[in-house]
Motif scaffolding. Sequence first.
Motif, PDB file in Angstrom:
ATOM      1  N   ARG A 109       0.823  -1.209   0.000  1.00 54.01           N
ATOM      2  CA  ARG A 109       0.000   0.000   0.000  1.00 54.01           C
ATOM      3  C   ARG A 109       0.858   1.261   0.000  1.00 54.01           C
ATOM      4  NH1 ARG A 109      -2.264  -0.760   4.356  1.00 54.01           N
ATOM      5  NH2 ARG A 109      -1.364   0.865   5.684  1.00 54.01           N
ATOM      6  N   GLN A 110       1.919   1.264   0.782  1.00 58.53           N
ATOM      7  CA  GLN A 110       2.788   2.430   0.847  1.00 58.53           C
ATOM      8  C   GLN A 110       3.521   2.654  -0.478  1.00 58.53           C
ATOM      9  OE1 GLN A 110       1.705   4.145   3.613  1.00 58.53           O
ATOM     10  NE2 GLN A 110       3.836   4.450   4.268  1.00 58.53           N
ATOM     11  N   ILE A 111       3.946   1.544  -1.097  1.00 57.78           N
ATOM     12  CA  ILE A 111       4.664   1.679  -2.368  1.00 57.78           C
ATOM     13  C   ILE A 111       3.748   2.212  -3.467  1.00 57.78           C
ATOM     14  CG2 ILE A 111       5.778   0.361  -4.208  1.00 57.78           C
ATOM     15  CD1 ILE A 111       7.051  -1.392  -2.138  1.00 57.78           C
ATOM     16  N   LYS A 112       2.534   1.685  -3.532  1.00 56.74           N
ATOM     17  CA  LYS A 112       1.603   2.146  -4.567  1.00 56.74           C
ATOM     18  C   LYS A 112       1.151   3.573  -4.331  1.00 56.74           C
ATOM     19  CE  LYS A 112      -0.079  -2.388  -5.999  1.00 56.74           C
ATOM     20  NZ  LYS A 112      -1.262  -3.275  -6.168  1.00 56.74           N
ATOM     21  N   ALA A 113       1.238   4.037  -3.083  1.00 56.27           N
ATOM     22  CA  ALA A 113       0.887   5.421  -2.776  1.00 56.27           C
ATOM     23  C   ALA A 113       2.091   6.353  -2.932  1.00 56.27           C
ATOM     24  CB  ALA A 113       0.332   5.514  -1.356  1.00 56.27           C
ATOM     25  N   ASN A 114       3.185   5.812  -3.520  1.00 59.80           N
ATOM     26  CA  ASN A 114       4.409   6.589  -3.726  1.00 59.80           C
ATOM     27  C   ASN A 114       4.985   7.127  -2.416  1.00 59.80           C
ATOM     28  OD1 ASN A 114       4.513   6.265  -6.542  1.00 59.80           O
ATOM     29  ND2 ASN A 114       3.047   7.940  -6.843  1.00 59.80           N
TER      30      ASN A 114
END
Length: 372
Positions: A109-114
């Motif tokens: 989730r954190q990665i996809k939210a940049n």
Amino acid sequence: MKRILSQCIKELAQFQRDRLTLALAFILPLMTLLIFGFAIRLEAKDIPLFVQDFDLTPLSRSYVERLFATNQFKPAFPENTNPQRIDPQSVIDQGIAKVAVVIPPDFTRQIKANKRTNVQVLVDGTDTNNARVIKNSIQATTKFFLQDSGLQPLTEKINARVRIWFNPGRQESLYIVPGLYALILWIYPSLLVAVAMVREKEKGTILQVYASSLTALELLLGKGLAYLIIGISEAFFIMGLGSLIWGLGFAGDPTPLLVSTLIFLADSVSFGLLVGVRAASQNAAVQAVALIGFLTALLLSGFIYPLSNIPFPLSLVSNIVPARYYIEVTRDAYVRGTGWSGVWLWVLILIVLGLLLFNAARIGLKRMQLSD
């Protein structure tokens, strides 16, 4: 010259009759070659890695697979336990794993939210060199994973294009085995001639030599020539086996290696003569060769550790270790292949050290003759 050759022939005849000495000359070098050649590995592999994945998503699983795809790590999990309920620190404390990676539950989730996400990595720092290798490997693998997954731009300000020269396949045998030749050819010829020299004193036959017209120089040259011939046989034996077992071949002109091998064997024999002259018993001779010869050749020659890592004042001692210079010649012959232009200085130093060792043995034996 005739008396020197007679002494040489006598020593070779005694050597052939002694089965224990024959075993010492060829079986022990063979065992040393095989044990050191296969056992010493400088590149860490199969490092036990414990992974605790709290995210359990395709992206986190892909990251874990990428870690193991390096072939540097192997999975490490405590038996009959749920990885999610294990304290990663306890896995390292118990010696089950050398490194533990903990992936947080919001990893994807954190990665996809940049946004930046933190992956915890615990490394066993008992072996500092191994810990450094693990740290660099995980950092490089993580960076490659981000680029391969399209999560990090491929364009960078600086792109270092690295090419490994001389040994592109990173074969450790090309580094270890040529250095091992120096270790073997320094220890065993010197040990043989030292024991033979002391045996003369223990049996009292050295007194017959003193009573004869044979000079100290002729005695040392006769014995030295005999064990130089034996050393040449050992050199052909172990180098031939090294080429057969590890497939080593010359990278360039072999003449520097051939010439320096003869000089280095003369240095080894001269060292053995010096030990034999000074030692009072065979046990003392063996201990002297083991402590002075073996340890310095192993630790202060650059065989395993770089010479730049040797602290002062031991770094000064390394300058008078002949194996240090012969290792440079062997690794050049089998890896670099620069030839005489790259090794002539080391060959010259080997000649100087050999003359100093032999002269010290001659002076020591002459004093013994006068005192007796």
